[in-house]
Write an enzyme that holds these catalytic residues in place. Structure first.
Site, mmCIF file in Angstrom:
data_model
loop_
_atom_site.group_PDB
_atom_site.id
_atom_site.type_symbol
_atom_site.label_atom_id
_atom_site.label_comp_id
_atom_site.label_asym_id
_atom_site.label_seq_id
_atom_site.Cartn_x
_atom_site.Cartn_y
_atom_site.Cartn_z
ATOM 1 N N ASP A 246 -39.933 1.188 68.267
ATOM 2 C CA ASP A 246 -38.897 1.255 67.246
ATOM 3 C C ASP A 246 -38.323 -0.154 67.134
ATOM 4 O O ASP A 246 -38.469 -0.959 68.053
ATOM 5 C CB ASP A 246 -37.827 2.263 67.685
ATOM 6 C CG ASP A 246 -36.593 2.220 66.821
ATOM 7 O OD1 ASP A 246 -36.724 2.248 65.585
ATOM 8 O OD2 ASP A 246 -35.486 2.149 67.394
ATOM 9 N N ASP B 106 -35.013 4.516 70.717
ATOM 10 C CA ASP B 106 -33.711 5.019 71.166
ATOM 11 C C ASP B 106 -33.249 6.264 70.430
ATOM 12 O O ASP B 106 -32.276 6.896 70.840
ATOM 13 C CB ASP B 106 -32.648 3.930 70.964
ATOM 14 C CG ASP B 106 -32.362 3.695 69.490
ATOM 15 O OD1 ASP B 106 -31.241 3.988 69.033
ATOM 16 O OD2 ASP B 106 -33.269 3.224 68.768
ATOM 17 N N ASP C 64 -34.839 -1.128 65.231
ATOM 18 C CA ASP C 64 -33.379 -1.171 65.331
ATOM 19 C C ASP C 64 -32.887 -0.568 66.638
ATOM 20 O O ASP C 64 -33.278 0.538 67.011
ATOM 21 C CB ASP C 64 -32.733 -0.423 64.159
ATOM 22 C CG ASP C 64 -33.007 -1.090 62.820
ATOM 23 O OD1 ASP C 64 -33.305 -2.300 62.823
ATOM 24 O OD2 ASP C 64 -32.939 -0.411 61.787
ATOM 25 N N GLY D 65 -37.680 3.152 60.704
ATOM 26 C CA GLY D 65 -37.086 3.785 59.536
ATOM 27 C C GLY D 65 -36.298 2.777 58.729
ATOM 28 O O GLY D 65 -35.718 3.109 57.694
#
Length: 294
Positions: free
Chosen positions: A88, A247, A90, A178
């Site tokens: 991921d 996360d 961010d 995302g």
């Protein structure tokens, strides 16, 4: 930044990101065509010329209520033998939540951050939260460009070393987010991750640079999208062991049949208890992962 922006009348993928340098090259003149276009910020050819901005953050302390901070032998072997690792971006690769930072820059930070917390905690569908957040500030192309120039990202401590370690072991590295490519591609350039290994969303702009929305056809624009991306990666490349590190709830979703074999929750920036408690391995510092690859 040669080839920084391309303009087409047909949909194309955005390749953008926030740079690791307070000084960015000027954006080339836009050539606008017909109804709308998507801008594609290309990968930097010389990423090493940009100085990484490594965040100085104090790692969160593990709570005694978590019993997954030490990996089992099976989990450790899966991690060490991984053919591919998907990160991921961010609050994992980067300390920041990109959309929150952009919203704050545009004057809607608090409201958007509240939606982000709900989305990452899994309390609302991701696509609903993404649309709601963007509708609160509707960033224009000029605002995005200004933001990229003035707000370089902060890279999580140790991520560059971890990526190098994985590559040295011939482990392929992917970024699955995302967030938007405008804020991801230059980060990938510095980590020397090829553009084809990036799965992310893209903003749409009109012929005058006005905000039109985002491409809902991207798998990462909706709940379960990261799982879909991971499944596609695995199917195309035939990886035997694949690990997802992140996360949020959307990262946890990637651990399903045909997807990730192992989900490692990185809580060095944000500790989301509902996600951390369900992870196979909970870490608060990338050194914990680096040390196991020595």
């Amino acid at each position: 930044m040669e080839g920084l922006m391309r303009v087409r009348t047909n949909p194309i993928h955005l390749h953008c990101g926030r740079h690791h340098s307070p000084s960015l090259p000027a954006f080339p003149t836009l050539q606008l065509q017909k109804k709308f276009y998507r801008n594609s910020f290309g990968m930097m050819k010389h990423p090493k010329s940009f100085n990484s901005v490594v965040a100085s953050v104090q790692p969160l302390e593990a709570s005694t209520r978590f019993d997954n901070t030490l990996p089992s032998k099976e989990i450790l072997e899966l991690w060490q033998d991984a053919d591919a690792v998907c990160f991921d971006v961010d609050s994992t690769v980067c300390v920041d939540e990109g959309i929150d930072e952009l919203a704050e820059f545009c004057g809607a930070g608090k409201a958007v951050a509240e939606w982000t917390a709900r989305a990452m905690g899994g309390s609302v569908p991701f696509e609903e939260a993404l649309a709601a957040r963007l509708s609160l500030f509707k960033p224009s192309l000029s605002q995005v460009q200004d933001f990229l120039e003035k707000r370089p990202p902060r890279i999580s401590p140790g991520i560059d070393v971890l990526v190098k370690k994985l590559k040295a072991r011939n482990t392929n590295v992917y970024l699955i987010s995302g967030g938007f490519r405008q804020m991801i591609n230059p980060v990938a350039s510095i980590l020397e991750i090829p553009p084809e290994n990036i799965f992310a969303n893209q903003l749409l702009f009109g012929s005058s640079g006005e905000f039109l929305g985002f491409d809902a056809n991207e798998p990462t624009s909706r709940s379960g999208g990261k799982a879909t991306a991971v499944q596609q990666i695995r199917k195309v490349h035939g990886y035997k062991r694949l690990v997802m590190i992140g996360d949020g709830a959307t990262d946890l979703e990637a651990r399903k049949p045909g997807g990730a074999d192992l989900f490692i929750c990185y809580a060095g920036v944000q500790l989301r208890e509902a996600v951390a408690s369900k992870s196979d391995w909970l870490v608060f510092n990338f050194k914990d992962l680096i040390n196991t690859l020595e």
